[in-house]
Design an enzyme around this catalytic site. Sequence first.
Site: not given
Length: 345
Positions: A134, A33, A116, A178, A188, A78
Amino acid sequence: MIISNLLISWYLANKRELPWRQTKDPYTIWLSEVILQQTRIAQGTAYFIRFTKEFPTVFDLATANEDEVLKLWQGLGYYSRARNLHYTAKYIVNELNGVFPNSYKSLKKMKGIGDYTASAIASICFNEVQAVVDGNVYRVLSRYFNVKTAINSSRGIKEFKEIAQNIISKENPGLHNEAIMELGALICTPKNPNCGACPLSGSCLALKKNKIDSLPLKLKKTKIRTRYFNFLVVNINNQSTILEQRKENDIWKHLYQFPLVESNEELSHESILTSDNLEKLIQDKSLQLKLFNQNNIVHILTHQKILAKFWIINTKSDHKNAVEWNNVSNFAVPVIISNFLEKFR
DNA sequence: GATCCGTGGAG
DNA sequence: TCTCCAAGGAT
């Protein structure tokens, strides 16, 4: 038909086989994650494989040095994710006896675990009913319910979490989470969504009103700062160089780089030669200074534009913190540095 | 609560 | 070339 059932049955028939989907071990899920935060699966997967191989358990990660963790993270960006990952691994081992937090509430207290990630781990590993929100979920929900609240506004963040929480499966929260993310990733999509193959198309409000392309709504605020980086690539007898670690709260914190002269404008050959940084670095009146790249190397970050020049400084005077060129590859460096190293060697 | 923190790929 | 944004979080 209940949305959740549609999502889950679609997911079971269409999901991708991804490495982290073979386990429910909270440490491994946590790793996946964090690696995937703001990161495409195509880019993150190789890192996940390397991390689980190098650090199979939270104890292995906790025992490592931050330098090792950052080196393995190099190129993923990051970097606070890597620092926080390491910090939290140590915390879990040293303060929690190695027992992984097993609830949304306790997970969210860990550094680097936000709403999240806490929801993802809690639902997938511990079957807790916590909806993830998310980028995928924002897209699916804003379209399905035709919600025009900006997804990056504080109201939007709150509103979408509530909607997600309202429709989540109470029986299979992890599977549901999920599934909705996978739908956002495969069907989508931001552009040219495949509504014809969507299990929710029958009741999708944006599709019905022909608003798919305008959702989700997002406030844009792009302030880009331009910075001029002049890297001093000291070359001592073709043997060694000088690296320094970035300490400040700034980009690339705790990564290594060549000594840097930063400014808000172009600097001349002369001003580099007479800069305090260089004089402090080496006292050699006969050193040669040569510009490696005539044109600036442009490096784009989310809020910054770095214009970089690499100055090669040939000298014979040694330095106490000299690093053998052969050893440079052991240091975690930003991509702009590793790109240079590849060209330079 | 707005801003910052990387990198790379898609369109 | 340019814009968007990807399994976000911290400050």
